[in-house]
Design a protein around this motif. Structure first.
Motif, mmCIF file in Angstrom:
data_model
loop_
_atom_site.group_PDB
_atom_site.id
_atom_site.type_symbol
_atom_site.label_atom_id
_atom_site.label_comp_id
_atom_site.label_asym_id
_atom_site.label_seq_id
_atom_site.Cartn_x
_atom_site.Cartn_y
_atom_site.Cartn_z
ATOM 1 N N MET A 27 0.818 -1.201 0.000
ATOM 2 C CA MET A 27 0.000 0.000 0.000
ATOM 3 C C MET A 27 0.860 1.263 0.000
ATOM 4 O O MET A 27 0.451 2.286 -0.480
ATOM 5 C CB MET A 27 -0.865 0.051 1.252
ATOM 6 C CG MET A 27 -1.699 -1.170 1.415
ATOM 7 S SD MET A 27 -3.402 -0.797 1.713
ATOM 8 C CE MET A 27 -4.020 -2.477 1.700
ATOM 9 N N PHE A 62 -3.112 8.033 5.644
ATOM 10 C CA PHE A 62 -3.398 6.622 5.373
ATOM 11 C C PHE A 62 -4.483 6.189 6.339
ATOM 12 O O PHE A 62 -4.769 6.867 7.320
ATOM 13 C CB PHE A 62 -2.142 5.745 5.491
ATOM 14 C CG PHE A 62 -1.458 5.847 6.821
ATOM 15 C CD1 PHE A 62 -1.848 5.064 7.898
ATOM 16 C CD2 PHE A 62 -0.406 6.746 7.001
ATOM 17 C CE1 PHE A 62 -1.206 5.163 9.124
ATOM 18 C CE2 PHE A 62 0.233 6.858 8.235
ATOM 19 C CZ PHE A 62 -0.175 6.058 9.289
ATOM 20 N N GLN A 63 -5.112 5.080 6.041
ATOM 21 C CA GLN A 63 -6.231 4.609 6.863
ATOM 22 C C GLN A 63 -5.989 3.166 7.290
ATOM 23 O O GLN A 63 -5.131 2.489 6.743
ATOM 24 C CB GLN A 63 -7.558 4.684 6.078
ATOM 25 C CG GLN A 63 -8.052 6.101 5.861
ATOM 26 C CD GLN A 63 -7.325 6.798 4.731
ATOM 27 O OE1 GLN A 63 -7.000 6.179 3.732
ATOM 28 N NE2 GLN A 63 -7.055 8.084 4.890
ATOM 29 N N GLU A 64 -6.769 2.715 8.241
ATOM 30 C CA GLU A 64 -6.672 1.320 8.618
ATOM 31 C C GLU A 64 -7.078 0.440 7.441
ATOM 32 O O GLU A 64 -7.726 0.891 6.500
ATOM 33 C CB GLU A 64 -7.543 1.005 9.838
ATOM 34 C CG GLU A 64 -8.986 1.394 9.734
ATOM 35 C CD GLU A 64 -9.277 2.725 10.409
ATOM 36 O OE1 GLU A 64 -8.519 3.688 10.177
ATOM 37 O OE2 GLU A 64 -10.259 2.809 11.161
ATOM 38 N N VAL A 65 -6.678 -0.834 7.511
ATOM 39 C CA VAL A 65 -6.859 -1.733 6.378
ATOM 40 C C VAL A 65 -8.340 -1.887 6.038
ATOM 41 O O VAL A 65 -8.727 -1.856 4.879
ATOM 42 C CB VAL A 65 -6.215 -3.095 6.695
ATOM 43 C CG1 VAL A 65 -6.467 -4.084 5.570
ATOM 44 C CG2 VAL A 65 -4.727 -2.905 6.947
ATOM 45 N N PRO A 80 -12.065 -9.213 8.217
ATOM 46 C CA PRO A 80 -10.770 -9.850 8.494
ATOM 47 C C PRO A 80 -10.585 -10.157 9.986
ATOM 48 O O PRO A 80 -9.966 -11.161 10.345
ATOM 49 C CB PRO A 80 -9.756 -8.806 8.015
ATOM 50 C CG PRO A 80 -10.502 -7.935 7.083
ATOM 51 C CD PRO A 80 -11.912 -7.913 7.567
ATOM 52 N N GLU A 81 -11.117 -9.293 10.837
ATOM 53 C CA GLU A 81 -10.992 -9.563 12.274
ATOM 54 C C GLU A 81 -11.753 -10.824 12.652
ATOM 55 O O GLU A 81 -11.281 -11.637 13.455
ATOM 56 C CB GLU A 81 -11.525 -8.370 13.073
ATOM 57 C CG GLU A 81 -10.591 -7.175 13.032
ATOM 58 C CD GLU A 81 -11.184 -5.952 13.718
ATOM 59 O OE1 GLU A 81 -10.419 -5.240 14.388
ATOM 60 O OE2 GLU A 81 -12.395 -5.707 13.580
ATOM 61 N N VAL A 141 -9.701 -13.782 11.848
ATOM 62 C CA VAL A 141 -8.698 -14.044 12.880
ATOM 63 C C VAL A 141 -9.343 -14.748 14.068
ATOM 64 O O VAL A 141 -8.842 -15.758 14.584
ATOM 65 C CB VAL A 141 -8.030 -12.728 13.338
ATOM 66 C CG1 VAL A 141 -7.157 -12.958 14.566
ATOM 67 C CG2 VAL A 141 -7.207 -12.121 12.207
#
Lengths: 274, 274
Positions: free
Chosen positions: A1, A181-184, A236-237, A240
């Motif tokens: 990124m 920038f930002q979190e994914v 995505p969390e 996980v």
């Protein structure tokens, strides 16, 4: 990124920073660095005590060479501001006189709107020890001052330039809450994904007798789902978390850790809910 | 006007500033000074390279002794944040992961609202050369990053602390356009005062034949009044201006200055209006 072209764009425009009789080359260098950090590039010095160019300034500028190389030196403040249309004076103390006094936010917005209409602008910063004289201030259009701790109000020159440069950068942003920038991922997972996760963990717990006594199971599930949904997980969390549950569910502990085993003593599953 | 008690109030509250493995005492001192400028007081160091206390830090703190004296040192970041409820990590680069990324303005507002509800908060700042590790960032709740020049993005540690401390101070202000002191007078003079000034200057000019040819006098007065009223004079400013007009009107030049006399050559009164 990281590493797209737009992320590396060099910004070099906006008000001139004018230092009146600066003493230390290190300070001039830190000023140049602060300017470069926030996209300013035009540095003017009035009668710098130790002359110009300055190796100490270049070193302290930490590679802001484009600012150092473009620095202009003048004998008088009048000459330094001769081509400008609008000038702010920075000062920490009240002056007698008729100048409007602005906050850094207001000053930056004013400078930005004048910049957009093609005016040439500048900001004056005073000597390390004594700041700007009343005669210096008289040459400015307006005063800008910082909201500081009243009992500890003295900013050094590089700090003052940093703050004005930062406000200048912010004044060009459509939204000051934006970040480079930002979190994914930001969107919460769908409810379908979330409920799949609930069912996954509940099934694994059920197989272990966690829901005990069984008449409390509905209330325990309510509580568990409340805990797990208070923070909105992203997709995505949840992946996980499902991996964690699967690992705990399917695999036996291989090398029990002595401390972990001890810390777990006395803990009974299924009794932390009411 | 200066020197009231309220102007000297010492502010010392808010988030802890946590420096992870700082190297140079000078930087720690400049951090302490920046904190004091904007009312923060709680400095925590994780494993400072050159030990603590530090004479270089105290010297660079420029009398922010209350911050230096209260500084706590920890062996690990986990210990340094153990008593805190909410922690920001500052970073200039995107991290893989799930942390929300905030602007300094948003972060300061969040810290302020948590402070008001009694939470204990902190802001992490990384090593001079390498910043925070991913493991450090993982211990924080959210990330804060600065809106910088993409091609010159590296802030030093004291600059980064200064900006967050400044935004913290601003987050406590009802109005970010407020200033700690104001100009002496802000309200425009009354129209009665303004018209008195017009008549004063017009009478003095009329007595000198300024309004020539006479058929243009109404237009010349219109123009003159437009010039003199574009900027809204205050009452004290009108007093100054009337003093100037009176002086020009009533007193003969005593020691004509050679340069001024020369510069005046070729200028005819009354012909600069159309």
């Amino acid at each position: 990124m990281a590493g797209t072209n737009s992320e590396r764009r060099m910004i070099a425009e906006g008000p001139a920073i004018i230092l009146v009789e600066p003493q230390l080359g290190e300070n001039i260098g830190m000023v140049a660095r602060a300017m470069a950090n926030f996209g300013l590039a035009e540095l003017r010095l009035v009668n710098p005590r130790d002359g110009w160019p300055s190796d100490k300034a270049r070193s302290a500028a930490a590679k802001a060479d484009h600012v150092i190389d473009g620095t202009q030196v003048f004998d008088t403040l009048e000459e330094a501001i001769a081509d400008l249309n609008f000038v702010y004076a920075t000062t920490a103390r009240q002056r007698d006189g008729f100048k409007p006094v602005r906050s850094p936010v207001t000053a930056a917005e004013t400078l930005r709107s004048r910049f957009r209409t093609g005016e040439r602008t500048g900001i004056l910063f005073g000597r390390e020890k004594s700041g700007l004289t009343n005669e210096d201030v008289a040459l400015a259009d307006e005063i800008v001052t910082f909201p500081v701790n009243p009992a500890f109000a003295s900013l050094n020159i590089a700090q003052a330039v940093l703050l004005m440069s930062y406000e200048w950068m912010k004044s060009g942003m459509d939204d000051v809450t934006a970040t480079p920038f930002q979190e994914v991922e930001q969107a919460p997972a769908t409810k379908d994904e979330l409920i799949g996760f609930f069912e996954h963990i509940e099934e694994a717990l059920d197989a272990r007798g966690y829901f005990h006594p069984i008449n409390k199971k509905p209330k325990m599930i309510d509580n568990l789902r409340a805990v797990l949904s208070r923070r909105a997980f992203t997709s995505p969390e949840l992946s996980v978390m499902r991996g964690v549950i699967s690992s705990l569910d399917r695999f036996q502990r291989r090398r029990p850790h002595p401390e972990a085993a001890q810390a777990g003593e006395g803990r009974e599953p299924g009794h932390d809910d009411d």
